[in-house]
Design a protein around this motif. Structure first.
Motif, mmCIF file in Angstrom:
data_model
loop_
_atom_site.group_PDB
_atom_site.id
_atom_site.type_symbol
_atom_site.label_atom_id
_atom_site.label_comp_id
_atom_site.label_asym_id
_atom_site.label_seq_id
_atom_site.Cartn_x
_atom_site.Cartn_y
_atom_site.Cartn_z
ATOM 1 N N UNK A 27 0.808 -1.225 0.000
ATOM 2 C CA UNK A 27 0.000 0.000 0.000
ATOM 3 C C UNK A 27 0.840 1.273 0.000
ATOM 4 N N UNK A 28 2.149 1.126 -0.008
ATOM 5 C CA UNK A 28 3.019 2.299 0.102
ATOM 6 C C UNK A 28 3.312 2.876 -1.283
ATOM 7 N N UNK A 29 3.096 4.182 -1.430
ATOM 8 C CA UNK A 29 3.315 4.860 -2.716
ATOM 9 C C UNK A 29 4.696 5.503 -2.723
ATOM 10 N N UNK A 30 5.253 5.686 -3.919
ATOM 11 C CA UNK A 30 6.558 6.300 -4.071
ATOM 12 C C UNK A 30 6.635 6.963 -5.455
ATOM 13 N N UNK A 31 7.713 7.743 -5.665
ATOM 14 C CA UNK A 31 7.876 8.431 -6.947
ATOM 15 C C UNK A 31 9.357 8.496 -7.302
ATOM 16 N N UNK A 32 9.631 8.768 -8.569
ATOM 17 C CA UNK A 32 11.000 8.923 -9.071
ATOM 18 C C UNK A 32 11.108 10.277 -9.761
#
Length: 629
Positions: free
Chosen positions: A238-243
């Protein structure tokens, strides 16, 4: 409580019914009185008419005149009237109240004739059991099921969460046995705990730590041509991330945003100059991209075979203008003499030292290019002998090394039972001393590496054997036996015999073991033989199943010879043979037989002197004496 209803006659009953039923509170019994038939009075009393949830038993006493008959029955299945439930005159009736499993009070009656003795019972309090009162949930969330168990299908229950991130998926209310399924939302922050009430019982729900991120690597190297690079991300579902990147020659191809485990793919543009370093941020972590320069280099020649005496030489560096480079040696016997660094095309010079030892290889490096330098050996060596053969006992061996001055060499053993006790290394001529351990097993061989040569070491078989016991005796009926073979592991052995009545069951083995054999039944005379086991003779003797006798034991014949008869007496159904021990006595019958028998012979005339000969019959000697002329 005691209740009395008096009934006199049919007329009195009607009158009493029109008036009232008298109840006296505070008493401990109940009475019913009525006329069971004209001129009869019946009175029924019970000490206990109100029961707890676990039930119990009671007694009804019947009072009436002896000519009056009566009967009793229960009005409900949970009240049982014991036999006999009927009588005449005075008597008693036993009854039983079953436990009440339901949460509802109940009443019934014992009916005596047409009158009712009221029975009441308390309701049972509902109790519930849960399959779990504590649950642990992953950060991704999910569903859990709690099972509810209770004694009565009439026991009702409900379930409700105390926090908004827990919802009831099914089983919000129910009765009797059932189940509650609740759902926990995904966690995107720190760990948390909440509760849900199920059938009045608190269930604690704990949810683990939320989002932690990890990258497969934080630094990636890319060639001057550029290309794509995958950056794997580890995170909870459920953990969101970005680059994100701010380096102009690095772009995000895919994975600008993601949830849970994933991959951010980046593209690195082709380099247009020197080495460069850029960066991007993935899931809050800094990723470094190192790209090598676009400069290319070439060395001419790429290989160089130096003479044994050494010498100086050079190589050309080919590259684009502006591309810097350095030159270095990877071996101490190669020395850079010029061109250790430069920009654009150039030349490097180096010197190779003379080689007084084994052949060798080194290199000169410029950028990512390598010039390989080889140089032949200046040394030769010979060894003798090429093979060493020793016995099984511990031995000492020697290998002579012949080599030029300054030429180094080494010696190493290829087996743990060969030790280098002298000359493990040397220069020029020398000797290698070997210590060879005693061999207690099969023949073996190994090698020793001396000055680049292989010397074979052969050691004889050292196996020794013993068998126990060395001799065995058997009864006439035969049987089986065995001997223990003692030897070293790996030592092979065989078992054999030339006696038909001895049969080896184990014909071969390796290392310590057991050699078994069988002895056939002996229907002949006592006998002996041998079994060869591991080269050792095992003496086997066997008695006979029978006894033999001959009669007479001897005979005397004139010089002219004559005929003779010998009676063979056998104790048992055993065989026997007869044979002449001399050439002047010839068997005429009875050369063999089974059981009792007769041997007949003829003796030829003598040549004048007295003589003595014999027959061997059933293993016994029969003597024949022939007189002189």
């Amino acid at each position: 409580m005691r209740t009395s209803i008096v009934t006199q006659t049919a007329a009195a009953l009607a009158l009493a019914a029109s008036l009232f039923v008298l109840t006296s509170c505070g008493a401990s019994s109940e009475s019913i009185t009525r006329p069971s038939q004209p001129k009869c009075q019946i009175q029924a009393q019970a000490e206990h008419v109100a029961f707890a949830t676990d039930g119990g038993a009671g007694t009804i006493r019947i009072t009436t005149t002896r000519e009056c008959t009566w009967s009793a029955r229960s009005d409900a299945p949970w009240v049982s009237v014991a036999a006999p439930a009927a009588g005449q005159g005075e008597g008693t009736v036993q009854f039983t109240v079953a436990p009440n499993a339901d949460p509802v009070a109940r009443t019934s009656a014992v009916v005596i004739e047409d009158q009712r003795l009221q029975i009441s019972q308390e309701a049972r309090r509902c109790e519930f059991q849960l399959s779990s009162t504590s649950e642990s949930i992953d950060p991704a969330g999910g569903e859990r099921t709690i099972r509810v168990t209770t004694a009565s299908p009439q026991c009702r229950w409900t379930s409700a969460p105390a926090v908004p991130w827990i919802t009831v998926a099914s089983g919000g209310d129910g009765s009797g046995n059932g189940a509650v399924t609740f759902r926990v939302d995904p966690l995107s922050g720190p760990e948390r705990a909440g509760t849900i009430q199920v059938a009045g019982v608190t269930v604690r729900v704990e949810q683990g730590v939320g989002c932690n991120y990890a990258l497969a690597a934080s630094t990636f190297s890319v060639g001057p041509a550029g290309g794509t690079v995958d950056v794997p991300v580890s995170a909870a579902a459920a953990c969101t991330w970005s680059a994100v990147t701010t380096t102009p020659w690095i772009s995000i191809v895919s994975g600008e945003t993601g949830r849970g485990p994933g991959v951010a793919t980046i593209r690195v543009a082709a380099a247009d100059g020197l080495t460069r370093t850029g960066a991007l941020t993935v899931a809050g972590r800094v990723v470094t991209i190192q790209q090598s320069a676009a400069c290319t280099y070439q060395l001419d020649p790429a290989t160089y075979a130096a003479p044994q005496a050494g010498g100086a030489t050079s190589a050309t560096v080919r590259t684009s203008a502006g591309c810097t480079w350095t030159a270095s040696s990877t071996a101490p016997w190669i020395t850079m003499t010029a061109g250790q660094s430069g920009t654009g095309p150039g030349e490097v010079r180096f010197a190779v030292a003379a080689n007084a030892g084994q052949s060798r290889t080194g290199s000169v490096r410029v950028g990512d290019q390598t010039l390989t330098v080889t140089q032949g050996s200046g040394c030769t060596a010979s060894v003798s002998p090429g093979t060493i053969s020793v016995g099984a006992q511990a031995s000492i061996g020697a290998v002579q090394v012949a080599s030029g001055d300054g030429c180094g060499w080494t010696a190493t053993s290829g087996a743990p039972w060969i030790a280098i006790t002298g000359g493990a290394s040397g220069t020029g001529n020398g000797q290698v001393t070997l210590s060879i351990a005693a061999n207690t097993g099969p023949a073996r061989d190994a090698s020793v590496a001396v000055a680049g040569h292989t010397v074979a070491v052969l050691q004889a078989n050292g196996c020794t054997y013993s068998v126990t016991p060395p001799a065995q005796e058997f009864a006439g009926g035969g049987g089986s036996g065995g001997v223990a073979v003692t030897t070293a592991p790996g030592c092979t052995w065989t078992a054999s015999t030339n006696a038909e009545w001895l049969v080896p069951m184990t014909t071969r083995g390796t290392g310590p073991g057991q050699a078994s054999f069988t002895v056939a039944s002996n229907a002949g005379p006592a006998r002996s033989g041998s079994l060869m086991v591991a080269g050792q003779a095992l003496a086997i003797s066997q008695a006979s199943l029978c006894t033999w006798g001959i009669a007479p034991p001897s005979t005397v014949l004139p010089a002219s010879g004559g005929n003779g008869n010998v009676l063979v007496i056998v104790g048992g159904a055993c065989t026997w043979t007869a044979a002449s021990d001399v050439d002047w006595i010839t068997l005429t019958s009875g050369a063999s037989g089974t059981g009792n028998g007769l041997v007949q012979f003829v003796a030829g005339p003598s040549n004048g002197a007295p003589r003595t000969g014999s027959l061997t019959i059933a293993g016994q000697r029969y003597e024949v004496v022939e007189l002189a002329r």
